[in-house]
Design a protein around this motif. Structure first.
Motif, PDB file in Angstrom:
ATOM      1  N   ALA A 135       0.864  -1.179   0.000  1.00 15.00           N
ATOM      2  CA  ALA A 135       0.000   0.000   0.000  1.00 15.00           C
ATOM      3  C   ALA A 135       0.903   1.231   0.000  1.00 15.00           C
ATOM      4  N   GLN A 136       0.755   2.100  -1.008  1.00 13.41           N
ATOM      5  CA  GLN A 136       1.655   3.234  -1.197  1.00 13.41           C
ATOM      6  C   GLN A 136       0.952   4.551  -0.872  1.00 13.41           C
ATOM      7  N   THR A 137       1.695   5.474  -0.248  1.00  9.51           N
ATOM      8  CA  THR A 137       1.146   6.761   0.174  1.00  9.51           C
ATOM      9  C   THR A 137       2.295   7.763   0.306  1.00  9.51           C
ATOM     10  N   GLY A 138       2.027   8.913   0.935  1.00  8.57           N
ATOM     11  CA  GLY A 138       3.080   9.872   1.236  1.00  8.57           C
ATOM     12  C   GLY A 138       3.378  10.881   0.152  1.00  8.57           C
ATOM     13  N   ASP A 139       2.529  10.950  -0.896  1.00  5.22           N
ATOM     14  CA  ASP A 139       2.755  11.879  -1.999  1.00  5.22           C
ATOM     15  C   ASP A 139       1.877  13.122  -1.814  1.00  5.22           C
ATOM     16  N   PRO A 140       2.480  14.324  -1.720  1.00  5.52           N
ATOM     17  CA  PRO A 140       1.667  15.538  -1.606  1.00  5.52           C
ATOM     18  C   PRO A 140       0.683  15.713  -2.768  1.00  5.52           C
ATOM     19  N   ALA A 141       0.988  15.114  -3.935  1.00  5.96           N
ATOM     20  CA  ALA A 141       0.079  15.190  -5.087  1.00  5.96           C
ATOM     21  C   ALA A 141      -0.958  14.070  -5.077  1.00  5.96           C
ATOM     22  N   ASP A 142      -0.785  13.098  -4.196  1.00  9.70           N
ATOM     23  CA  ASP A 142      -1.721  11.975  -4.036  1.00  9.70           C
ATOM     24  C   ASP A 142      -1.916  11.132  -5.299  1.00  9.70           C
ATOM     25  N   ASN A 143      -0.911  11.102  -6.168  1.00  9.02           N
ATOM     26  CA  ASN A 143      -1.069  10.284  -7.371  1.00  9.02           C
ATOM     27  C   ASN A 143       0.215   9.585  -7.827  1.00  9.02           C
ATOM     28  N   GLY A 144       1.290   9.714  -7.053  1.00  7.64           N
ATOM     29  CA  GLY A 144       2.539   9.049  -7.392  1.00  7.64           C
ATOM     30  C   GLY A 144       3.514   9.892  -8.177  1.00  7.64           C
ATOM     31  N   SER A 202       9.499  11.499  -0.509  1.00  7.08           N
ATOM     32  CA  SER A 202       8.565  11.431   0.628  1.00  7.08           C
ATOM     33  C   SER A 202       7.621  10.240   0.543  1.00  7.08           C
ATOM     34  N   GLN A 203       7.460   9.682  -0.659  1.00  9.76           N
ATOM     35  CA  GLN A 203       6.513   8.574  -0.821  1.00  9.76           C
ATOM     36  C   GLN A 203       7.070   7.290  -0.221  1.00  9.76           C
ATOM     37  N   PHE A 204       6.181   6.513   0.391  1.00 12.40           N
ATOM     38  CA  PHE A 204       6.599   5.239   0.971  1.00 12.40           C
ATOM     39  C   PHE A 204       5.480   4.227   0.835  1.00 12.40           C
ATOM     40  N   PHE A 205       5.775   2.987   1.213  1.00 12.28           N
ATOM     41  CA  PHE A 205       4.782   1.915   1.114  1.00 12.28           C
ATOM     42  C   PHE A 205       4.950   0.939   2.270  1.00 12.28           C
ATOM     43  N   PHE A 206       3.848   0.261   2.584  1.00  9.52           N
ATOM     44  CA  PHE A 206       3.840  -0.803   3.580  1.00  9.52           C
ATOM     45  C   PHE A 206       3.557  -2.127   2.880  1.00  9.52           C
ATOM     46  N   MET A 207       4.348  -3.150   3.207  1.00  9.88           N
ATOM     47  CA  MET A 207       4.139  -4.455   2.606  1.00  9.88           C
ATOM     48  C   MET A 207       2.899  -5.125   3.208  1.00  9.88           C
ATOM     49  N   ARG A 208       2.016  -5.582   2.337  1.00  7.93           N
ATOM     50  CA  ARG A 208       0.859  -6.362   2.779  1.00  7.93           C
ATOM     51  C   ARG A 208       1.237  -7.848   2.883  1.00  7.93           C
TER      52      ARG A 208
END
Length: 293
Positions: free
Chosen positions: A103-112, A194-200
């Motif tokens: 699950a990826q997040t952390g983008d100020p633009a919210d789109n990668g 700044s973008q990061f992800f958590f492994m499911r």
């Protein structure tokens, strides 16, 4: 020569069955039971993580606690901590979520496509492990070793090579097990911002290709509950508020503890999993209990 040695050994084995057989009337020895899974941890089996190294993430699906591990990726941990304290992570969407992956997040633009105005980071795929590195060994595979650094599963070259390197250290890298936090990047290895992800789920092919900087110690079920999609259908799940544990006022600060990899409980857990898994043993199967109050 190989065939001769094999045949000779077989002949010796055939010549001695009577000596190896149990005496008449004597029962064969009972098989040794595999180690039982450890019970509840004792007070001495727990450790309290540094509150400067714990992220508390309130999401639309629940709360996630992440232990950051600066020993493996100091620059990336510093960046995540800095961005969290700036408030940029608050309200960010989980814009790319793939089941059985991450699950990826952390983008100020919210789109990668976005990032902060801070400079991109040099990759920290590997770190140097020395004799003082607090890695707890889980498996010694002769040419490599697997263990844990705090809550993070890691692999390294054999410790025997330390004596042969200029700095007395060897290369090591985190393993991408469920809950591990990694930094997203572009084609350039040095483009994380700044973008990061958590492994499911576990995903070994990311190892030594993406910087891992921590692991979820509570809330993995929340990570796995985040809506799937590339992007997910609106409304997308969000990180409503991201804080460093040390910054939460004492009156409302959660009390967090996690199992100590140096503990008797953890050593028993390793042996239990090793016995149960056999050749399929992996660090990703070892439990890391935590407690939040």
């Amino acid at each position: 020569m190989i065939r001769t040695a094999f045949v000779a050994a077989a002949i010796l084995a055939m010549a001695a069955p009577a000596a190896a057989a149990p005496a008449k009337g004597k029962a064969a020895p009972a098989p040794v039971a595999p180690p039982a899974a450890p019970g509840d941890p004792k007070a001495s089996d727990w450790r309290t993580p540094n509150p400067e190294d714990v992220l508390v993430i309130d999401t639309s699906k629940g709360r996630i606690f992440v232990e950051m591990v600066p020993e493996v990726a100091p620059a990336h941990v510093a960046r995540v901590r800095e961005v969290a304290r700036s408030g940029v992570y608050d309200g960010r969407k989980f814009f790319r979520v793939i089941d059985q992956f991450m699950a990826q997040t952390g983008d100020p633009a919210d789109n990668g496509t976005g990032g902060t105005d801070k400079p991109d980071l040099a990759q920290e795929f590997l770190f140097r492990r020395g004799p003082q590195t607090p890695m707890v060994l889980a498996a010694d595979q002769a040419v490599s070793q697997v263990g844990f650094l705090k809550s993070l599963p890691v692999m390294s070259q054999s410790a025997m090579l330390m004596a042969m390197t200029a700095d007395g250290k060897i290369s090591a890298w985190p393993l991408y097990c469920p809950g591990v936090a990694g930094m997203a990047r572009g084609e350039d290895e040095n483009s994380a911002n700044s973008q990061f992800f958590f492994m499911r789920q576990a995903y070994p092919s990311l190892e030594k290709r993406y910087t891992a900087w921590g692991r979820v110690i509570a809330g993995l079920e929340t990570v796995r509950a985040i809506k799937v999609g590339e992007p997910p259908a609106d409304p997308q799940d969000t990180m409503d508020k991201v804080r460093v544990l040390a910054d939460i006022p004492a009156a409302e600060r959660p009390s967090v503890r996690v199992i100590d990899p140096n503990s008797a409980w953890f050593k028993a857990e390793i042996e239990s999993v090793r016995a149960a898994k056999g050749a399929d043993f992996t660090a990703c199967a070892i439990r890391i209990p935590s407690e939040v109050k």
